[in-house]
Design an enzyme around this catalytic site. Structure first.
Site, short mmCIF file in Angstrom:
data_model
loop_
_atom_site.label_atom_id
_atom_site.label_comp_id
_atom_site.label_asym_id
_atom_site.label_seq_id
_atom_site.Cartn_x
_atom_site.Cartn_y
_atom_site.Cartn_z
N ARG A 1 0.84 -1.20 0.00
CA ARG A 1 0.00 0.00 0.00
C ARG A 1 0.88 1.26 0.00
NH1 ARG A 1 -5.82 0.70 0.59
NH2 ARG A 1 -5.98 2.93 0.89
N ASP B 1 -12.12 10.77 7.56
CA ASP B 1 -13.10 11.87 7.54
C ASP B 1 -13.02 12.73 8.80
OD1 ASP B 1 -13.99 10.90 5.05
OD2 ASP B 1 -15.40 9.53 6.01
N LEU C 1 -8.02 5.71 1.16
CA LEU C 1 -7.35 6.65 2.06
C LEU C 1 -5.96 6.91 1.50
CD1 LEU C 1 -8.20 5.16 5.57
CD2 LEU C 1 -9.19 7.19 4.47
N THR D 1 -14.43 15.40 0.00
CA THR D 1 -15.85 15.64 0.25
C THR D 1 -16.49 14.36 0.77
OG1 THR D 1 -17.93 15.90 -0.92
CG2 THR D 1 -16.02 15.61 -2.29
N HIS D 2 -17.31 14.55 1.81
CA HIS D 2 -17.91 13.40 2.51
C HIS D 2 -19.43 13.60 2.58
CE1 HIS D 2 -18.47 10.13 5.22
NE2 HIS D 2 -18.92 10.92 6.18
N GLY E 1 -6.69 10.61 9.59
CA GLY E 1 -7.87 9.87 10.04
C GLY E 1 -8.88 9.63 8.93
C1 GRF Z 1 -20.02 11.46 -3.24
O1 GRF Z 1 -21.22 11.54 -2.50
C2 GRF Z 1 -18.83 11.32 -2.34
O2 GRF Z 1 -18.88 12.12 -1.22
C3 GRF Z 1 -18.95 9.87 -1.98
O3 GRF Z 1 -19.24 9.24 -3.20
C4 GRF Z 1 -19.95 10.15 -4.02
C5 GRF Z 1 -19.18 10.29 -5.30
O4 GRF Z 1 -19.97 10.82 -6.31
N1 GRF Z 1 -17.79 9.38 -1.29
P1 GRF Z 1 -19.39 11.22 -7.74
O5 GRF Z 1 -18.41 10.15 -8.18
O6 GRF Z 1 -18.74 12.57 -7.60
O7 GRF Z 1 -20.60 11.26 -8.62
#
Ligand code: GRF
Length: 209
Positions: A68, A148, A95, A111-112, A146
């Protein structure tokens, strides 16, 4: 007008967040340009979106490396070729490790699809639905080691509807997520940003602070 900030985006799936960024970058006033798109697998719509937009792509699969750590170092090297100001993980389902963060720490955002610190991990919308919360949403954060857990750049709230399924909730979260991502990356690119402990400040500091 100053040079646009160079942004490398990493994806693993459909790439709708990436597409929102590509579309925003078409306006020179936006202040950022997607200079490359990387992935942890071949054959995904996210890479196809980049190719259609004429953006260079690369794919590095963990299984093609002995360890990894070697994958992580190769990923850092592939990104380095484009000398980004900001790296955006947009639905990137891996990760990044210590080598990657050693090079790009403080410049990598993810983005989460949940309101941190609630529901970290791979199943944010499903976990929020199972818990029974009435409000969930999306979080943009600066990546730390970590899961998220990094300092929060922006959040958008989304109400949970009584008849929501995981899919319907996630689709509504993704609409909010794309708006949050476009607004935040543009502001970070145009105005700069600084991470101070757990606080992320975009742009000029308030003189009263
Ligand atoms: C998003 O909601 C992201 O936060 C999550 O998977 C989705 C990805 O969507 N981890 P896309 O590939 O941008 O359409």
């Amino acid at each position: 007008m100053p040079e646009p900030a160079a942004v490398v985006v990493l994806v693993s799936g459909s790439g709708t967040n990436l597409q929102a960024l590509i579309d925003a970058c078409a306006d020179p006033a936006y202040g950022a340009r997607v200079v490359a798109v990387g992935a942890d697998r071949e054959g995904i719509e996210g890479l196809a979106r980049a190719e259609r937009a004429g953006i260079p792509t690369f794919a590095l699969s963990v299984k093609d490396f002995e360890t990894r750590e070697e994958w992580d170092a190769a990923l850092a090297g592939a990104v380095a070729a484009y000398d980004p100001d900001i790296v955006v993980l947009a639905g990137f389902m891996k990760l990044v490790g210590s080598t990657f963060l050693g090079v790009y720490g403080g410049k990598v955002v993810n983005t989460h699809p949940a309101l941190s610190p609630s529901f970290p991990g791979m199943h944010g919308p499903a976990d929020a639905l199972a818990y029974g919360v009435k409000v969930t949403g999306a979080t943009l954060f600066v990546v730390d080691p970590g899961v998220d857990t990094g300092p929060i750049v922006a959040q958008r709230a989304v109400e949970v509807a009584p008849d929501d399924t995981v899919e319907s909730l996630h689709e509504r979260i993704k609409v909010a997520e794309r708006g949050m991502l476009v607004d935040s990356i543009g502001a970070m690119a145009r105005e700069g940003f600084v991470v101070e402990g757990r606080r992320v400040r975009i742009g000029r500091l308030d003189p009263l602070d």
